[in-house]
Motif scaffolding. Structure first.
Motif, PDB file in Angstrom:
ATOM      1  N   LEU A   3      39.227  59.098  14.062  1.00 15.39           N
ATOM      2  CA  LEU A   3      38.166  58.396  14.787  1.00 15.39           C
ATOM      3  C   LEU A   3      37.008  59.367  14.947  1.00 15.39           C
ATOM      4  O   LEU A   3      37.137  60.372  15.671  1.00 15.39           O
ATOM      5  CB  LEU A   3      38.673  57.919  16.146  1.00 15.39           C
ATOM      6  CG  LEU A   3      39.985  57.097  16.135  1.00 15.39           C
ATOM      7  CD1 LEU A   3      40.314  56.638  17.551  1.00 15.39           C
ATOM      8  CD2 LEU A   3      39.901  55.941  15.158  1.00 15.39           C
ATOM      9  N   ALA A   4      35.925  59.124  14.231  1.00 15.43           N
ATOM     10  CA  ALA A   4      34.772  60.029  14.228  1.00 15.43           C
ATOM     11  C   ALA A   4      33.573  59.290  14.817  1.00 15.43           C
ATOM     12  O   ALA A   4      32.732  58.753  14.091  1.00 15.43           O
ATOM     13  CB  ALA A   4      34.484  60.494  12.803  1.00 15.43           C
ATOM     14  N   GLY A   5      33.541  59.218  16.135  1.00 16.34           N
ATOM     15  CA  GLY A   5      32.459  58.475  16.784  1.00 16.34           C
ATOM     16  C   GLY A   5      32.694  56.987  16.686  1.00 16.34           C
ATOM     17  O   GLY A   5      31.790  56.204  16.447  1.00 16.34           O
ATOM     18  N   PHE A   6      33.957  56.581  16.800  1.00 14.57           N
ATOM     19  CA  PHE A   6      34.329  55.167  16.697  1.00 14.57           C
ATOM     20  C   PHE A   6      34.362  54.592  18.099  1.00 14.57           C
ATOM     21  O   PHE A   6      35.122  55.069  18.943  1.00 14.57           O
ATOM     22  CB  PHE A   6      35.701  55.050  16.017  1.00 14.57           C
ATOM     23  CG  PHE A   6      36.077  53.650  15.600  1.00 14.57           C
ATOM     24  CD1 PHE A   6      37.267  53.076  16.032  1.00 14.57           C
ATOM     25  CD2 PHE A   6      35.252  52.919  14.757  1.00 14.57           C
ATOM     26  CE1 PHE A   6      37.640  51.799  15.637  1.00 14.57           C
ATOM     27  CE2 PHE A   6      35.608  51.636  14.352  1.00 14.57           C
ATOM     28  CZ  PHE A   6      36.803  51.074  14.792  1.00 14.57           C
TER      29      PHE A   6
ATOM     30  N   ILE B 213      26.519  70.839  20.824  1.00 12.78           N
ATOM     31  CA  ILE B 213      27.978  70.623  20.802  1.00 12.78           C
ATOM     32  C   ILE B 213      28.423  70.072  19.449  1.00 12.78           C
ATOM     33  O   ILE B 213      29.458  70.464  18.902  1.00 12.78           O
ATOM     34  CB  ILE B 213      28.399  69.693  21.958  1.00 12.78           C
ATOM     35  CG1 ILE B 213      28.302  70.457  23.291  1.00 12.78           C
ATOM     36  CG2 ILE B 213      29.814  69.144  21.750  1.00 12.78           C
ATOM     37  CD1 ILE B 213      28.576  69.634  24.524  1.00 12.78           C
ATOM     38  N   MET B 214      27.618  69.169  18.872  1.00 15.02           N
ATOM     39  CA  MET B 214      27.971  68.656  17.532  1.00 15.02           C
ATOM     40  C   MET B 214      27.985  69.799  16.517  1.00 15.02           C
ATOM     41  O   MET B 214      28.966  69.986  15.797  1.00 15.02           O
ATOM     42  CB  MET B 214      26.976  67.571  17.100  1.00 15.02           C
ATOM     43  CG  MET B 214      27.161  66.252  17.812  1.00 15.02           C
ATOM     44  SD  MET B 214      25.820  65.118  17.384  1.00 15.02           S
ATOM     45  CE  MET B 214      26.751  63.779  16.694  1.00 15.02           C
ATOM     46  N   GLU B 215      26.884  70.578  16.510  1.00  9.61           N
ATOM     47  CA  GLU B 215      26.736  71.627  15.484  1.00  9.61           C
ATOM     48  C   GLU B 215      27.765  72.744  15.661  1.00  9.61           C
ATOM     49  O   GLU B 215      28.382  73.189  14.699  1.00  9.61           O
ATOM     50  CB  GLU B 215      25.317  72.216  15.547  1.00  9.61           C
ATOM     51  CG  GLU B 215      24.245  71.255  15.039  1.00  9.61           C
ATOM     52  CD  GLU B 215      22.824  71.762  15.332  1.00  9.61           C
ATOM     53  OE1 GLU B 215      21.880  71.158  14.803  1.00  9.61           O
ATOM     54  OE2 GLU B 215      22.684  72.753  16.090  1.00  9.61           O
TER      55      GLU B 215
ATOM     56  N   LEU C  27      21.872  69.237  24.413  1.00  6.01           N
ATOM     57  CA  LEU C  27      23.268  69.649  24.601  1.00  6.01           C
ATOM     58  C   LEU C  27      24.169  68.945  23.575  1.00  6.01           C
ATOM     59  O   LEU C  27      25.037  69.560  22.964  1.00  6.01           O
ATOM     60  CB  LEU C  27      23.733  69.335  26.026  1.00  6.01           C
ATOM     61  CG  LEU C  27      25.172  69.720  26.369  1.00  6.01           C
ATOM     62  CD1 LEU C  27      25.431  71.213  26.116  1.00  6.01           C
ATOM     63  CD2 LEU C  27      25.493  69.362  27.825  1.00  6.01           C
ATOM     64  N   GLN C  28      23.917  67.659  23.355  1.00  7.98           N
ATOM     65  CA  GLN C  28      24.704  66.888  22.367  1.00  7.98           C
ATOM     66  C   GLN C  28      24.599  67.538  20.993  1.00  7.98           C
ATOM     67  O   GLN C  28      25.597  67.739  20.310  1.00  7.98           O
ATOM     68  CB  GLN C  28      24.195  65.445  22.281  1.00  7.98           C
ATOM     69  CG  GLN C  28      24.937  64.604  21.219  1.00  7.98           C
ATOM     70  CD  GLN C  28      24.405  63.198  21.123  1.00  7.98           C
ATOM     71  OE1 GLN C  28      23.199  62.976  20.897  1.00  7.98           O
ATOM     72  NE2 GLN C  28      25.273  62.220  21.301  1.00  7.98           N
ATOM     73  N   LYS C  29      23.374  67.906  20.616  1.00 11.60           N
ATOM     74  CA  LYS C  29      23.136  68.498  19.284  1.00 11.60           C
ATOM     75  C   LYS C  29      23.875  69.823  19.149  1.00 11.60           C
ATOM     76  O   LYS C  29      24.556  70.073  18.152  1.00 11.60           O
ATOM     77  CB  LYS C  29      21.630  68.685  19.074  1.00 11.60           C
ATOM     78  CG  LYS C  29      21.215  69.132  17.669  1.00 11.60           C
ATOM     79  CD  LYS C  29      19.690  69.015  17.512  1.00 11.60           C
ATOM     80  CE  LYS C  29      19.224  69.431  16.102  1.00 11.60           C
ATOM     81  NZ  LYS C  29      19.386  70.922  15.887  1.00 11.60           N
TER      82      LYS C  29
ATOM     83  N   GLY D  98      25.962  57.420  13.413  1.00 16.87           N
ATOM     84  CA  GLY D  98      25.257  58.257  12.431  1.00 16.87           C
ATOM     85  C   GLY D  98      26.155  58.902  11.392  1.00 16.87           C
ATOM     86  O   GLY D  98      25.737  59.199  10.278  1.00 16.87           O
ATOM     87  N   GLY D  99      27.434  59.139  11.758  1.00 16.19           N
ATOM     88  CA  GLY D  99      28.367  59.676  10.784  1.00 16.19           C
ATOM     89  C   GLY D  99      28.246  61.157  10.499  1.00 16.19           C
ATOM     90  O   GLY D  99      28.678  61.637   9.449  1.00 16.19           O
ATOM     91  N   THR D 100      27.701  61.937  11.436  1.00 13.41           N
ATOM     92  CA  THR D 100      27.596  63.386  11.160  1.00 13.41           C
ATOM     93  C   THR D 100      28.969  64.039  11.142  1.00 13.41           C
ATOM     94  O   THR D 100      29.201  65.003  10.419  1.00 13.41           O
ATOM     95  CB  THR D 100      26.701  64.097  12.195  1.00 13.41           C
ATOM     96  OG1 THR D 100      27.290  63.973  13.489  1.00 13.41           O
ATOM     97  CG2 THR D 100      25.298  63.537  12.191  1.00 13.41           C
TER      98      THR D 100
ATOM     99  N   ALA E 253      30.542  72.798  17.726  1.00 11.11           N
ATOM    100  CA  ALA E 253      31.936  72.485  18.083  1.00 11.11           C
ATOM    101  C   ALA E 253      32.520  71.338  17.247  1.00 11.11           C
ATOM    102  O   ALA E 253      33.467  71.531  16.490  1.00 11.11           O
ATOM    103  CB  ALA E 253      32.026  72.142  19.571  1.00 11.11           C
ATOM    104  N   GLU E 254      31.908  70.149  17.360  1.00 10.35           N
ATOM    105  CA  GLU E 254      32.520  68.983  16.710  1.00 10.35           C
ATOM    106  C   GLU E 254      32.704  69.165  15.209  1.00 10.35           C
ATOM    107  O   GLU E 254      33.790  68.927  14.654  1.00 10.35           O
ATOM    108  CB  GLU E 254      31.666  67.735  16.964  1.00 10.35           C
ATOM    109  CG  GLU E 254      31.573  67.373  18.430  1.00 10.35           C
ATOM    110  CD  GLU E 254      30.778  66.135  18.654  1.00 10.35           C
ATOM    111  OE1 GLU E 254      30.899  65.192  17.862  1.00 10.35           O
ATOM    112  OE2 GLU E 254      30.023  66.094  19.639  1.00 10.35           O
ATOM    113  N   TRP E 255      31.636  69.631  14.564  1.00 12.69           N
ATOM    114  CA  TRP E 255      31.657  69.734  13.100  1.00 12.69           C
ATOM    115  C   TRP E 255      32.515  70.906  12.642  1.00 12.69           C
ATOM    116  O   TRP E 255      32.730  71.106  11.452  1.00 12.69           O
ATOM    117  CB  TRP E 255      30.238  69.887  12.543  1.00 12.69           C
ATOM    118  CG  TRP E 255      29.304  68.768  12.910  1.00 12.69           C
ATOM    119  CD1 TRP E 255      29.651  67.532  13.399  1.00 12.69           C
ATOM    120  CD2 TRP E 255      27.869  68.785  12.858  1.00 12.69           C
ATOM    121  NE1 TRP E 255      28.514  66.796  13.645  1.00 12.69           N
ATOM    122  CE2 TRP E 255      27.415  67.533  13.311  1.00 12.69           C
ATOM    123  CE3 TRP E 255      26.931  69.751  12.459  1.00 12.69           C
ATOM    124  CZ2 TRP E 255      26.049  67.214  13.383  1.00 12.69           C
ATOM    125  CZ3 TRP E 255      25.565  69.426  12.521  1.00 12.69           C
ATOM    126  CH2 TRP E 255      25.153  68.169  12.988  1.00 12.69           C
TER     127      TRP E 255
END
Ligand code: GRF
Length: 197
Positions: free
Chosen positions: A87-90, A176-178, A172-174, A11-13, A180-182
């Protein structure tokens, strides 16, 4: 100016967080020179196109075997000659020759607090399914340097995220992305670009 190559599969977020970070000034001294995807249908390539960034697709499916893909992948990367590979979700294993060509110049974002829930088989939703199955109260994300192993390189940044009662893997994924990851992937790139790492 740090020239970065971002490698994506989905998705490339996280790519979008980097694009937005550069546009918004939270990432300085950095330019995304290209995006490489192993998946021609990755929405991340649409995000790159919209941002005017060169999108390149190199898929293992287009090669007779993994060695031929690895060779073509490394040749393309060496042609681009990035300062940093992100590597962003690679979801492709990085050839060991690439790790050798770019020591401590490849970073990865993993959606857990390494060393928990990482390594072979732990990617995407599977990471969060395992965290929920274990019953952890805190999870999060990690940015680390890539070495010859899977999710085993030196840790650069981590950010914890609370697991809420009743969380589904997707919820939980959402979070963590919002939360932490981003946040930590752009912060790690900015730290490297400005010599703070
Ligand atoms: C993210 O959860 C990342 O942690 C994992 O793969 C996912 C990629 O998402 N490695 P996106 O393509 O950046 O939206």
């Amino acid at each position: 100016m740090l020239k970065i190559l971002v490698c994506v599969s989905g998705g490339g977020t996280n790519l979008q967080a980097i694009i937005d970070g550069i546009a918004g000034g939270t990432i300085t001294n950095t330019e995304i020179m290209a995006v490489i995807s192993n998946n021609p249908g990755a929405f991340a390539l649409e995000r790159a196109k919209k941002a005017g960034i060169e999108g390149i697709c190199i898929s293992p499916k287009d090669f007779s075997d993994r060695a031929a893909f690895n060779e073509a992948f490394l040749k393309k990367v060496d042609e681009l000659a990035p300062d940093l590979i992100v590597l962003a979700g690679f979801l492709v294993n990085i050839p060991k020759e690439m790790v050798e060509h770019y020591p401590n110049r490849i970073i990865n974002i993993h959606p857990s607090l390494i060393p928990s829930f990482c390594g072979t088989g732990y990617y995407g939703l599977k990471v969060h399914e395992a965290a929920l199955a274990r019953g952890v109260k805190v999870s999060g994300a990690t940015v680390h340097f890539v070495d010859a192993g899977t999710d085993t390189g030196p840790i650069i940044m981590q950010k914890a995220v609370e697991v809420m009662p009743g969380d589904t893997p997707k919820e939980l994924q959402k979070r963590i992305m919002e939360q932490a990851e981003w946040v930590i992937l752009p912060a790690a790139i900015d730290a490297i670009a400005n010599g703070r790492l």
